[in-house]
Design a protein around this motif. Sequence first.
Motif, PDB file in Angstrom:
ATOM      1  N   ASP A 191      10.553 -54.063  71.447  1.00  0.00           N
ATOM      2  CA  ASP A 191      11.205 -52.782  71.197  1.00  0.00           C
ATOM      3  C   ASP A 191      12.021 -52.806  69.903  1.00  0.00           C
ATOM      4  O   ASP A 191      12.080 -51.816  69.178  1.00  0.00           O
ATOM      5  N   LEU A 192      12.641 -53.949  69.619  1.00  0.00           N
ATOM      6  CA  LEU A 192      13.397 -54.091  68.385  1.00  0.00           C
ATOM      7  C   LEU A 192      12.467 -54.028  67.177  1.00  0.00           C
ATOM      8  O   LEU A 192      12.771 -53.346  66.192  1.00  0.00           O
ATOM      9  N   ALA A 193      11.325 -54.690  67.252  1.00  0.00           N
ATOM     10  CA  ALA A 193      10.338 -54.627  66.164  1.00  0.00           C
ATOM     11  C   ALA A 193       9.874 -53.192  65.949  1.00  0.00           C
ATOM     12  O   ALA A 193       9.756 -52.730  64.811  1.00  0.00           O
ATOM     13  N   GLU A 194       9.626 -52.483  67.040  1.00  0.00           N
ATOM     14  CA  GLU A 194       9.209 -51.081  66.935  1.00  0.00           C
ATOM     15  C   GLU A 194      10.295 -50.236  66.292  1.00  0.00           C
ATOM     16  O   GLU A 194      10.028 -49.421  65.408  1.00  0.00           O
ATOM     17  N   SER A 195      11.520 -50.422  66.711  1.00  0.00           N
ATOM     18  CA  SER A 195      12.642 -49.667  66.159  1.00  0.00           C
ATOM     19  C   SER A 195      12.784 -49.891  64.659  1.00  0.00           C
ATOM     20  O   SER A 195      13.091 -48.972  63.908  1.00  0.00           O
ATOM     21  N   LEU A 196      12.550 -51.124  64.215  1.00  0.00           N
ATOM     22  CA  LEU A 196      12.688 -51.482  62.804  1.00  0.00           C
ATOM     23  C   LEU A 196      11.410 -51.247  61.994  1.00  0.00           C
ATOM     24  O   LEU A 196      11.421 -51.382  60.773  1.00  0.00           O
ATOM     25  N   LYS A 197      10.303 -50.961  62.675  1.00  0.00           N
ATOM     26  CA  LYS A 197       9.007 -50.727  62.030  1.00  0.00           C
ATOM     27  C   LYS A 197       8.544 -51.968  61.258  1.00  0.00           C
ATOM     28  O   LYS A 197       8.074 -51.886  60.123  1.00  0.00           O
ATOM     29  N   ILE A 198       8.666 -53.145  61.894  1.00  0.00           N
ATOM     30  CA  ILE A 198       8.243 -54.394  61.271  1.00  0.00           C
ATOM     31  C   ILE A 198       7.360 -55.182  62.229  1.00  0.00           C
ATOM     32  O   ILE A 198       7.327 -54.904  63.428  1.00  0.00           O
ATOM     33  N   THR A 199       6.670 -56.172  61.692  1.00  0.00           N
ATOM     34  CA  THR A 199       5.829 -57.013  62.535  1.00  0.00           C
ATOM     35  C   THR A 199       6.701 -57.890  63.424  1.00  0.00           C
ATOM     36  O   THR A 199       7.839 -58.222  63.081  1.00  0.00           O
ATOM     37  N   ARG A 200       6.140 -58.271  64.544  1.00  0.00           N
ATOM     38  CA  ARG A 200       6.874 -59.129  65.471  1.00  0.00           C
ATOM     39  C   ARG A 200       7.132 -60.494  64.860  1.00  0.00           C
ATOM     40  O   ARG A 200       8.186 -61.091  65.091  1.00  0.00           O
ATOM     41  N   SER A 201       6.206 -60.998  64.057  1.00  0.00           N
ATOM     42  CA  SER A 201       6.425 -62.307  63.436  1.00  0.00           C
ATOM     43  C   SER A 201       7.563 -62.251  62.414  1.00  0.00           C
ATOM     44  O   SER A 201       8.372 -63.184  62.329  1.00  0.00           O
ATOM     45  N   ARG A 202       7.660 -61.168  61.672  1.00  0.00           N
ATOM     46  CA  ARG A 202       8.774 -61.014  60.718  1.00  0.00           C
ATOM     47  C   ARG A 202      10.100 -60.919  61.465  1.00  0.00           C
ATOM     48  O   ARG A 202      11.103 -61.498  61.053  1.00  0.00           O
ATOM     49  N   LEU A 203      10.106 -60.203  62.574  1.00  0.00           N
ATOM     50  CA  LEU A 203      11.311 -60.104  63.390  1.00  0.00           C
ATOM     51  C   LEU A 203      11.704 -61.467  63.936  1.00  0.00           C
ATOM     52  O   LEU A 203      12.880 -61.843  63.906  1.00  0.00           O
ATOM     53  N   THR A 204      10.744 -62.213  64.443  1.00  0.00           N
ATOM     54  CA  THR A 204      11.034 -63.529  65.008  1.00  0.00           C
ATOM     55  C   THR A 204      11.673 -64.432  63.957  1.00  0.00           C
ATOM     56  O   THR A 204      12.648 -65.137  64.242  1.00  0.00           O
ATOM     57  N   TYR A 205      11.159 -64.403  62.748  1.00  0.00           N
ATOM     58  CA  TYR A 205      11.734 -65.207  61.662  1.00  0.00           C
ATOM     59  C   TYR A 205      13.190 -64.816  61.418  1.00  0.00           C
ATOM     60  O   TYR A 205      14.074 -65.676  61.320  1.00  0.00           O
ATOM     61  N   ALA A 206      13.453 -63.509  61.316  1.00  0.00           N
ATOM     62  CA  ALA A 206      14.808 -63.032  61.058  1.00  0.00           C
ATOM     63  C   ALA A 206      15.747 -63.358  62.219  1.00  0.00           C
ATOM     64  O   ALA A 206      16.890 -63.785  62.013  1.00  0.00           O
ATOM     65  N   VAL A 207      15.278 -63.165  63.440  1.00  0.00           N
ATOM     66  CA  VAL A 207      16.101 -63.447  64.618  1.00  0.00           C
ATOM     67  C   VAL A 207      16.446 -64.935  64.689  1.00  0.00           C
ATOM     68  O   VAL A 207      17.570 -65.304  65.024  1.00  0.00           O
ATOM     69  N   THR A 208      15.495 -65.786  64.342  1.00  0.00           N
ATOM     70  CA  THR A 208      15.757 -67.223  64.337  1.00  0.00           C
ATOM     71  C   THR A 208      16.904 -67.548  63.379  1.00  0.00           C
ATOM     72  O   THR A 208      17.802 -68.327  63.702  1.00  0.00           O
ATOM     73  N   ARG A 209      16.903 -66.936  62.215  1.00  0.00           N
ATOM     74  CA  ARG A 209      17.979 -67.158  61.235  1.00  0.00           C
ATOM     75  C   ARG A 209      19.313 -66.626  61.761  1.00  0.00           C
ATOM     76  O   ARG A 209      20.349 -67.292  61.667  1.00  0.00           O
ATOM     77  N   LEU A 210      19.308 -65.433  62.331  1.00  0.00           N
ATOM     78  CA  LEU A 210      20.540 -64.855  62.863  1.00  0.00           C
ATOM     79  C   LEU A 210      21.059 -65.657  64.055  1.00  0.00           C
ATOM     80  O   LEU A 210      22.265 -65.759  64.265  1.00  0.00           O
ATOM     81  N   GLU A 211      20.150 -66.227  64.808  1.00  0.00           N
ATOM     82  CA  GLU A 211      20.520 -67.076  65.940  1.00  0.00           C
ATOM     83  C   GLU A 211      21.225 -68.346  65.440  1.00  0.00           C
ATOM     84  O   GLU A 211      22.229 -68.767  66.011  1.00  0.00           O
ATOM     85  N   LYS A 212      20.720 -68.929  64.352  1.00  0.00           N
ATOM     86  CA  LYS A 212      21.349 -70.123  63.770  1.00  0.00           C
ATOM     87  C   LYS A 212      22.769 -69.824  63.310  1.00  0.00           C
ATOM     88  O   LYS A 212      23.630 -70.697  63.337  1.00  0.00           O
ATOM     89  N   ASP A 213      23.013 -68.600  62.875  1.00  0.00           N
ATOM     90  CA  ASP A 213      24.342 -68.189  62.431  1.00  0.00           C
ATOM     91  C   ASP A 213      25.211 -67.671  63.577  1.00  0.00           C
ATOM     92  O   ASP A 213      26.300 -67.149  63.336  1.00  0.00           O
TER      93      ASP A 213
END
Length: 172
Positions: A61-83
Amino acid sequence: MTTRWLTPEEQRAWRAYVAGYLLLEDAIDRQLQQEAGMPHLYYSILANLSESPERRLRMTDLAESLKITRSRLTYAVTRLEKDALLRREDCRWDKRGSVAVLTEEGMAMLERLAPGHVETVRAGLFDRLTPEQVGQLEEIFTQVVGGFQDDGEALPEELPWRRRSSGCSGSP
């Protein structure tokens, strides 16, 4: 099939849109990089989560809201999770999915960044438009978004959040 080339008017409008979009996106990215070392996408993830019930959203749902691929979202979420700005949890209602949850640190970061972000958006876009043009802008892009749907049903092959990539997407 004959190519339907853009008319001179359409070409000027297209080029103006692309230039305006790129310049505005660059200004927003620069502001967020200077203030927090994060791109606009990361800020958008935090903002979307902050507006969601319990500050959580299923990754799909977050990927849909942002209009991005799920793989791009996963990459970004991984970085935000590290922070420590968000965390992922297993989805309670779908064992294959996961949920992104905004942390207190993430909310504090968003609250710190929001004034500068809004000022950049206002200065780069809305301060340059009349109220009538703001309404027209909304109407135009609502129409554009609608063009990627067929009778209210999304066309899966056209929508980035439905595309599969070779990498792990973090959601079904």
